[in-house]
Design a protein around this motif. Sequence first.
Motif, PDB file in Angstrom:
ATOM      1  N   SER A  71       3.333 -16.226  -2.209  1.00 14.72           N
ATOM      2  CA  SER A  71       2.775 -15.054  -1.533  1.00 14.72           C
ATOM      3  C   SER A  71       2.241 -15.433  -0.159  1.00 14.72           C
ATOM      4  O   SER A  71       2.437 -14.701   0.819  1.00 14.72           O
ATOM      5  CB  SER A  71       1.663 -14.436  -2.377  1.00 14.72           C
ATOM      6  OG  SER A  71       2.148 -13.999  -3.627  1.00 14.72           O
ATOM      7  N   SER A  74       5.371 -16.497   2.214  1.00 16.93           N
ATOM      8  CA  SER A  74       6.188 -15.334   2.586  1.00 16.93           C
ATOM      9  C   SER A  74       5.406 -14.377   3.468  1.00 16.93           C
ATOM     10  O   SER A  74       5.981 -13.738   4.354  1.00 16.93           O
ATOM     11  CB  SER A  74       6.678 -14.603   1.327  1.00 16.93           C
ATOM     12  OG  SER A  74       5.593 -14.045   0.595  1.00 16.93           O
ATOM     13  N   SER A  75       4.090 -14.291   3.284  1.00 20.54           N
ATOM     14  CA  SER A  75       3.268 -13.428   4.129  1.00 20.54           C
ATOM     15  C   SER A  75       3.125 -14.002   5.532  1.00 20.54           C
ATOM     16  O   SER A  75       3.136 -13.257   6.518  1.00 20.54           O
ATOM     17  CB  SER A  75       1.887 -13.226   3.497  1.00 20.54           C
ATOM     18  OG  SER A  75       1.978 -12.602   2.242  1.00 20.54           O
ATOM     19  N   GLY A  78       6.458 -13.557   7.122  1.00 21.35           N
ATOM     20  CA  GLY A  78       6.645 -12.124   7.311  1.00 21.35           C
ATOM     21  C   GLY A  78       5.814 -11.566   8.448  1.00 21.35           C
ATOM     22  O   GLY A  78       6.292 -10.738   9.224  1.00 21.35           O
ATOM     23  N   SER A 108      12.149  -1.487   3.691  1.00 18.53           N
ATOM     24  CA  SER A 108      10.867  -1.837   3.089  1.00 18.53           C
ATOM     25  C   SER A 108      10.762  -1.338   1.646  1.00 18.53           C
ATOM     26  O   SER A 108       9.992  -1.874   0.852  1.00 18.53           O
ATOM     27  CB  SER A 108       9.711  -1.269   3.917  1.00 18.53           C
ATOM     28  OG  SER A 108       9.733   0.151   3.892  1.00 18.53           O
ATOM     29  N   TYR A 156      11.663 -12.654  -0.781  1.00 15.95           N
ATOM     30  CA  TYR A 156      10.341 -12.077  -0.557  1.00 15.95           C
ATOM     31  C   TYR A 156      10.139 -11.733   0.922  1.00 15.95           C
ATOM     32  O   TYR A 156       9.603 -10.682   1.264  1.00 15.95           O
ATOM     33  CB  TYR A 156       9.255 -13.046  -1.024  1.00 15.95           C
ATOM     34  CG  TYR A 156       8.877 -12.914  -2.474  1.00 15.95           C
ATOM     35  CD1 TYR A 156       9.853 -12.901  -3.457  1.00 15.95           C
ATOM     36  CD2 TYR A 156       7.554 -12.812  -2.874  1.00 15.95           C
ATOM     37  CE1 TYR A 156       9.524 -12.788  -4.789  1.00 15.95           C
ATOM     38  CE2 TYR A 156       7.210 -12.693  -4.206  1.00 15.95           C
ATOM     39  CZ  TYR A 156       8.204 -12.686  -5.159  1.00 15.95           C
ATOM     40  OH  TYR A 156       7.864 -12.568  -6.474  1.00 15.95           O
ATOM     41  N   GLN A 160       9.169  -8.217   3.083  1.00 20.47           N
ATOM     42  CA  GLN A 160       7.886  -8.291   3.775  1.00 20.47           C
ATOM     43  C   GLN A 160       8.000  -7.873   5.244  1.00 20.47           C
ATOM     44  O   GLN A 160       7.108  -7.208   5.785  1.00 20.47           O
ATOM     45  CB  GLN A 160       7.329  -9.721   3.706  1.00 20.47           C
ATOM     46  CG  GLN A 160       7.007 -10.232   2.309  1.00 20.47           C
ATOM     47  CD  GLN A 160       5.661  -9.745   1.808  1.00 20.47           C
ATOM     48  OE1 GLN A 160       5.398  -8.557   1.750  1.00 20.47           O
ATOM     49  NE2 GLN A 160       4.804 -10.676   1.454  1.00 20.47           N
ATOM     50  N   GLY A 164       5.783  -5.071   7.148  1.00 20.12           N
ATOM     51  CA  GLY A 164       4.842  -5.531   8.157  1.00 20.12           C
ATOM     52  C   GLY A 164       5.084  -4.877   9.510  1.00 20.12           C
ATOM     53  O   GLY A 164       4.143  -4.534  10.226  1.00 20.12           O
ATOM     54  N   LEU A 213       0.546  -7.597   2.844  1.00 24.52           N
ATOM     55  CA  LEU A 213       1.750  -8.364   2.517  1.00 24.52           C
ATOM     56  C   LEU A 213       1.472  -9.362   1.394  1.00 24.52           C
ATOM     57  O   LEU A 213       2.308  -9.559   0.500  1.00 24.52           O
ATOM     58  CB  LEU A 213       2.260  -9.099   3.756  1.00 24.52           C
ATOM     59  CG  LEU A 213       2.768  -8.236   4.919  1.00 24.52           C
ATOM     60  CD1 LEU A 213       3.296  -9.121   6.040  1.00 24.52           C
ATOM     61  CD2 LEU A 213       3.829  -7.265   4.465  1.00 24.52           C
ATOM     62  N   ASN A 216       1.252  -7.449  -1.782  1.00 25.43           N
ATOM     63  CA  ASN A 216       2.589  -6.971  -2.122  1.00 25.43           C
ATOM     64  C   ASN A 216       3.409  -8.064  -2.788  1.00 25.43           C
ATOM     65  O   ASN A 216       4.130  -7.826  -3.765  1.00 25.43           O
ATOM     66  CB  ASN A 216       3.276  -6.478  -0.849  1.00 25.43           C
ATOM     67  CG  ASN A 216       4.620  -5.833  -1.129  1.00 25.43           C
ATOM     68  OD1 ASN A 216       4.779  -5.077  -2.083  1.00 25.43           O
ATOM     69  ND2 ASN A 216       5.596  -6.113  -0.293  1.00 25.43           N
ATOM     70  N   ALA A 217       3.304  -9.283  -2.268  1.00 24.26           N
ATOM     71  CA  ALA A 217       4.051 -10.398  -2.848  1.00 24.26           C
ATOM     72  C   ALA A 217       3.462 -10.835  -4.196  1.00 24.26           C
ATOM     73  O   ALA A 217       4.201 -11.179  -5.121  1.00 24.26           O
ATOM     74  CB  ALA A 217       4.064 -11.582  -1.881  1.00 24.26           C
TER      75      ALA A 217
END
Length: 284
Positions: A71, A74-75, A78, A108, A156, A160, A164, A213, A216-217
């Motif tokens: 998470s 990937s954030s 992202g 998205s 992921y 993202q 975003g 984000l 979300n992940a």
Amino acid sequence: MNLRKINPLTLIAALLPLMLLIVLFELLPTAAMVMNSFLSDDGKQVTLQQYVTAVTNAFYVKAITNSLLISFYSSVVGIVLSLALAYAITRTSEATRTAVLTVSNMTSNFAGLPLAFAYIILLGNNGVFTILLKSWGWSLFDGFNLYSWTGLALVYVYFQVPLGALLLYPTFHGIREQWREAAALLGAGTLHFWRRIALPVLLPGIAGTFTILFANAMGAYATGYALVGGNYNLLAIRIGALVAGNVVTRPQLGCALAVLLGLMMVLAMWVNERLMRKVRRDLQ
């Protein structure tokens, strides 16, 4: 319309469907989940054993760690790509901006099972791009495995970035062109303008978007389950297996893990709010 002239009972009656929806589909399931997390496996005793198992069992600790890491990474990727995309959107024409925003809105929401199957068809072991690149003699994807941590992180990041960009796009509109012109008249260069003026304006939006984000992940289930199944230990997959597994179910332990997942998301939002409050205070 003057709301003061409306009967309060009329307002309550208008809000009643929404309140009923919140109670039935949010508050009651959450309360039931929390209560079940304090029950033993047979459901007859009140105990903290489920939480003890969740934070001491190496298998579930690994699931929490893996979910936090994927998470976070990937954030980060992202948010960087989203910043570039959102800024590019603001510098294009109205027609191009509308088209990009429309595509971003669709992509998205393109997640879960369809997204996983799309990646399997394109980049799986026998995917279209995989076979095509191998036939051309390209070694770009040599050693790449879609069904690994790298492949999961790639998927992921895919859902993202458009999310975003949609969240950051309005933030860039907070930077007025007059500010850039005034800074230029005072002798500020482009780098100085972005560091001293634009970045402080963007920072709250960036932090808020990063938190969304991350959450979300953390909560993504269908995409990871369809792509790696039980081969990669993720918290959301473990919760699903404990609640509705094919072999052994331990719903009470699953509820405890779900509560921990919710607390981690709340903690992330709380840290973000504290940091942003400090930033706003320092800028004043």
